[in-house]
Design a protein around this motif. Structure first.
Motif, PDB file in Angstrom:
ATOM      1  N   ARG A  99      48.712  -5.340 -59.700  1.00  0.00           N
ATOM      2  CA  ARG A  99      49.971  -5.349 -60.434  1.00  0.00           C
ATOM      3  C   ARG A  99      50.678  -6.693 -60.259  1.00  0.00           C
ATOM      4  O   ARG A  99      51.873  -6.752 -60.047  1.00  0.00           O
ATOM      5  CB  ARG A  99      50.854  -4.208 -59.945  1.00  0.00           C
ATOM      6  CG  ARG A  99      50.294  -2.824 -60.231  1.00  0.00           C
ATOM      7  CD  ARG A  99      51.025  -1.755 -59.439  1.00  0.00           C
ATOM      8  NE  ARG A  99      52.427  -1.656 -59.799  1.00  0.00           N
ATOM      9  CZ  ARG A  99      52.906  -0.878 -60.774  1.00  0.00           C
ATOM     10  NH1 ARG A  99      52.080  -0.144 -61.519  1.00  0.00           N
ATOM     11  NH2 ARG A  99      54.197  -0.836 -61.029  1.00  0.00           N
ATOM     12  N   ARG A 100      49.927  -7.766 -60.346  1.00  0.00           N
ATOM     13  CA  ARG A 100      50.504  -9.087 -60.147  1.00  0.00           C
ATOM     14  C   ARG A 100      51.259  -9.536 -61.397  1.00  0.00           C
ATOM     15  O   ARG A 100      50.996  -9.069 -62.518  1.00  0.00           O
ATOM     16  CB  ARG A 100      49.425 -10.110 -59.803  1.00  0.00           C
ATOM     17  CG  ARG A 100      48.369 -10.291 -60.868  1.00  0.00           C
ATOM     18  CD  ARG A 100      47.419 -11.453 -60.571  1.00  0.00           C
ATOM     19  NE  ARG A 100      46.837 -11.446 -59.257  1.00  0.00           N
ATOM     20  CZ  ARG A 100      45.702 -10.820 -58.931  1.00  0.00           C
ATOM     21  NH1 ARG A 100      45.048 -10.113 -59.841  1.00  0.00           N
ATOM     22  NH2 ARG A 100      45.232 -10.879 -57.705  1.00  0.00           N
ATOM     23  N   THR A 101      52.188 -10.459 -61.205  1.00  0.00           N
ATOM     24  CA  THR A 101      52.820 -11.156 -62.319  1.00  0.00           C
ATOM     25  C   THR A 101      51.993 -12.401 -62.610  1.00  0.00           C
ATOM     26  O   THR A 101      51.763 -13.219 -61.733  1.00  0.00           O
ATOM     27  CB  THR A 101      54.264 -11.536 -61.985  1.00  0.00           C
ATOM     28  OG1 THR A 101      55.015 -10.333 -61.742  1.00  0.00           O
ATOM     29  CG2 THR A 101      54.908 -12.297 -63.130  1.00  0.00           C
ATOM     30  N   LYS A 187      53.178 -13.274 -81.480  1.00  0.00           N
ATOM     31  CA  LYS A 187      52.135 -14.057 -80.815  1.00  0.00           C
ATOM     32  C   LYS A 187      52.740 -15.236 -80.048  1.00  0.00           C
ATOM     33  O   LYS A 187      53.723 -15.835 -80.485  1.00  0.00           O
ATOM     34  CB  LYS A 187      51.135 -14.588 -81.846  1.00  0.00           C
ATOM     35  CG  LYS A 187      50.372 -13.514 -82.599  1.00  0.00           C
ATOM     36  CD  LYS A 187      49.438 -14.157 -83.622  1.00  0.00           C
ATOM     37  CE  LYS A 187      48.721 -13.142 -84.466  1.00  0.00           C
ATOM     38  NZ  LYS A 187      47.818 -13.784 -85.459  1.00  0.00           N
ATOM     39  N   ARG A 188      52.116 -15.581 -78.936  1.00  0.00           N
ATOM     40  CA  ARG A 188      52.580 -16.725 -78.152  1.00  0.00           C
ATOM     41  C   ARG A 188      51.404 -17.298 -77.359  1.00  0.00           C
ATOM     42  O   ARG A 188      50.378 -16.640 -77.159  1.00  0.00           O
ATOM     43  CB  ARG A 188      53.698 -16.326 -77.194  1.00  0.00           C
ATOM     44  CG  ARG A 188      53.275 -15.363 -76.098  1.00  0.00           C
ATOM     45  CD  ARG A 188      54.392 -15.106 -75.110  1.00  0.00           C
ATOM     46  NE  ARG A 188      53.960 -14.190 -74.047  1.00  0.00           N
ATOM     47  CZ  ARG A 188      54.699 -13.875 -72.988  1.00  0.00           C
ATOM     48  NH1 ARG A 188      55.923 -14.374 -72.855  1.00  0.00           N
ATOM     49  NH2 ARG A 188      54.234 -13.046 -72.071  1.00  0.00           N
ATOM     50  N   THR A 189      51.583 -18.531 -76.902  1.00  0.00           N
ATOM     51  CA  THR A 189      50.611 -19.169 -76.019  1.00  0.00           C
ATOM     52  C   THR A 189      51.378 -19.795 -74.868  1.00  0.00           C
ATOM     53  O   THR A 189      51.668 -20.984 -74.874  1.00  0.00           O
ATOM     54  CB  THR A 189      49.782 -20.233 -76.760  1.00  0.00           C
ATOM     55  OG1 THR A 189      49.212 -19.647 -77.931  1.00  0.00           O
ATOM     56  CG2 THR A 189      48.666 -20.775 -75.876  1.00  0.00           C
ATOM     57  N   GLY A 190      51.758 -18.972 -73.914  1.00  0.00           N
ATOM     58  CA  GLY A 190      52.491 -19.445 -72.756  1.00  0.00           C
ATOM     59  C   GLY A 190      53.618 -18.504 -72.409  1.00  0.00           C
ATOM     60  O   GLY A 190      54.357 -18.039 -73.295  1.00  0.00           O
ATOM     61  N   GLY A 191      53.759 -18.190 -71.133  1.00  0.00           N
ATOM     62  CA  GLY A 191      54.824 -17.317 -70.674  1.00  0.00           C
ATOM     63  C   GLY A 191      54.364 -16.507 -69.479  1.00  0.00           C
ATOM     64  O   GLY A 191      53.397 -16.851 -68.807  1.00  0.00           O
ATOM     65  N   THR A 192      55.068 -15.415 -69.228  1.00  0.00           N
ATOM     66  CA  THR A 192      54.799 -14.554 -68.083  1.00  0.00           C
ATOM     67  C   THR A 192      54.380 -13.173 -68.556  1.00  0.00           C
ATOM     68  O   THR A 192      54.962 -12.642 -69.511  1.00  0.00           O
ATOM     69  CB  THR A 192      56.042 -14.450 -67.193  1.00  0.00           C
ATOM     70  OG1 THR A 192      56.335 -15.746 -66.646  1.00  0.00           O
ATOM     71  CG2 THR A 192      55.839 -13.468 -66.050  1.00  0.00           C
ATOM     72  N   ILE A 193      53.381 -12.614 -67.920  1.00  0.00           N
ATOM     73  CA  ILE A 193      52.931 -11.247 -68.176  1.00  0.00           C
ATOM     74  C   ILE A 193      53.223 -10.428 -66.922  1.00  0.00           C
ATOM     75  O   ILE A 193      52.606 -10.645 -65.869  1.00  0.00           O
ATOM     76  CB  ILE A 193      51.429 -11.205 -68.494  1.00  0.00           C
ATOM     77  CG1 ILE A 193      51.102 -12.068 -69.707  1.00  0.00           C
ATOM     78  CG2 ILE A 193      50.972  -9.767 -68.730  1.00  0.00           C
ATOM     79  CD1 ILE A 193      49.608 -12.252 -69.942  1.00  0.00           C
ATOM     80  N   THR A 194      54.200  -9.529 -67.007  1.00  0.00           N
ATOM     81  CA  THR A 194      54.503  -8.635 -65.899  1.00  0.00           C
ATOM     82  C   THR A 194      53.531  -7.467 -65.990  1.00  0.00           C
ATOM     83  O   THR A 194      53.788  -6.460 -66.651  1.00  0.00           O
ATOM     84  CB  THR A 194      55.963  -8.164 -65.950  1.00  0.00           C
ATOM     85  OG1 THR A 194      56.828  -9.307 -66.028  1.00  0.00           O
ATOM     86  CG2 THR A 194      56.320  -7.357 -64.704  1.00  0.00           C
TER      87      THR A 194
END
Length: 343
Positions: A99-101, A187-194
């Motif tokens: 369950r990592r960020t 859609k995106r290419t970059g950011g954080t996935i919780t």
């Protein structure tokens, strides 16, 4: 349940290759440890391999053609492929999912092609294949899957879906198993996935992961297409610990954004209307906005103060907790509304 289209079934040989790497990986707290304290030189892969590079697990697989992937500093890799490649997939990440960020940045050039960028992994002790799809080209990899709801997290709305593979290749040979999907609408290419928000949203929709996690990588894939990517992945949401592909500081991953999450799940359906359940997570003082489709209206609501009956509808706490529901008159439009959450 609908099976994933035949263009996606080709992935079985990949899963067998990737699964074999897990037993040999060195793992400490979910992070693969590089065998040397010194930075490893760039390596370009053109044949199927798995292993570790500069502290990250990597996988590369193709069934034919000229696809290649270059392993670079820290969690960075670059890739390119052409139309003579039938299918390829590769990326960097961790030998053991959790369950990592996860944060990432870089460039991804899908064009109008069959390709996608996703956080991808497997679990055992219920065999599950899962995807958090951030970007894709002309082909939506969840096509043919059953819609189970949506989750709002990390600044976007993800459709939650599942599909079942019957007697299909997996990391444990030929098996019958579920695929779980979160497909980002914006859609995106970059950011954080919780990652935990997706795992929890799947669980609330009745989609339980297994208890034993296999690998988890930020992957690029292409099928009978051409394109390129240059991606850096790292753990945490406060900035890239190493150089980005452009040599500039990494994507901060929206560190100031609220982690308010709203998850939709299905309730009862009738001849002219349907119920939706909404679960708000991580905050207690929230505002949830539902954007209804054309012709739809709110007939009833419970456990929240709901304003409006059509178009944009707003819900706030009324002392009944963080779970509420609405009844929507469909008027021939059975599409679920999009949902956003803010504090």
């Amino acid at each position: 349940m609908n099976d994933i289209p035949t263009t996606r079934r080709r992935r079985g040989r990949l899963r067998l290759l990737l699964g074999a790497a897990c037993a040999a990986a060195l793992v400490a707290g979910g992070l693969v440890i590089a065998p040397s304290a010194h930075a490893e030189a760039d390596r370009t892969l053109t044949s199927n391999q798995t292993g570790t590079h500069n502290g990250y697990f990597f996988s590369f697989w193709k069934d034919s053609g000229s696809a290649s992937m270059t392993l670079r500093e820290n969690g960075r890799y670059s890739s390119q492929w052409s139309n003579n490649t039938n299918n390829w997939v590769g990326g960097k990440g961790w030998a053991t999912g959790t369950r990592r960020t996860v944060s990432y940045s870089g460039t991804y050039n899908p064009g109008n092609n069959n390709t996608y960028l996703a956080l991808y992994g497997w679990t055992r002790n219920q065999l599950i294949e899962y995807y958090v799809v951030e970007n894709f080209g002309s082909y939506n990899p969840s096509s043919g899957a059953q819609r189970m709801g949506s989750v709002t997290t990390d600044g976007g709305v993800y459709d939650i879906l599942r599909s079942q593979r019957v007697n299909a290749p997996s990391i444990d040979g030929t098996q019958t198993f579920w695929q779980y999907w979160s497909v980002r609408q914006q859609k995106r290419t970059g950011g954080t996935i919780t990652t935990a928000n997706h795992f929890d949203a799947w669980a609330r929709a009745g989609m339980q992961l297994g208890s034993n996690h296999s690998y988890q990588v930020m992957a690029t894939e292409g099928y009978q297409s051409n394109g390129s990517s240059d991606i850096t992945v790292w753990e945490g949401g406060t900035g890239n610990p190493g150089p980005s592909p452009t040599g500039n500081p990494g994507n901060p991953g929206n560190p100031g954004q609220s982690n308010c999450t709203a998850v939709l799940s299905a309730g009862q359906q009738f001849g002219d209307r349907f119920n939706l359940n909404v679960s708000v997570q991580n905050v207690s003082n929230w505002t949830v906005t539902l954007s209804l489709g054309n012709g739809q209206s709110i007939q009833n609501s419970w456990n929240a103060s709901v304003s409006g009956t059509s178009g944009t509808v707003t819900a706030r706490p009324n002392g009944s907790g963080n779970n509420f529901g609405v009844t929507i008159m469909a008027n021939g439009n059975w599409t679920w509304p999009t949902v956003t959450c803010r504090t």
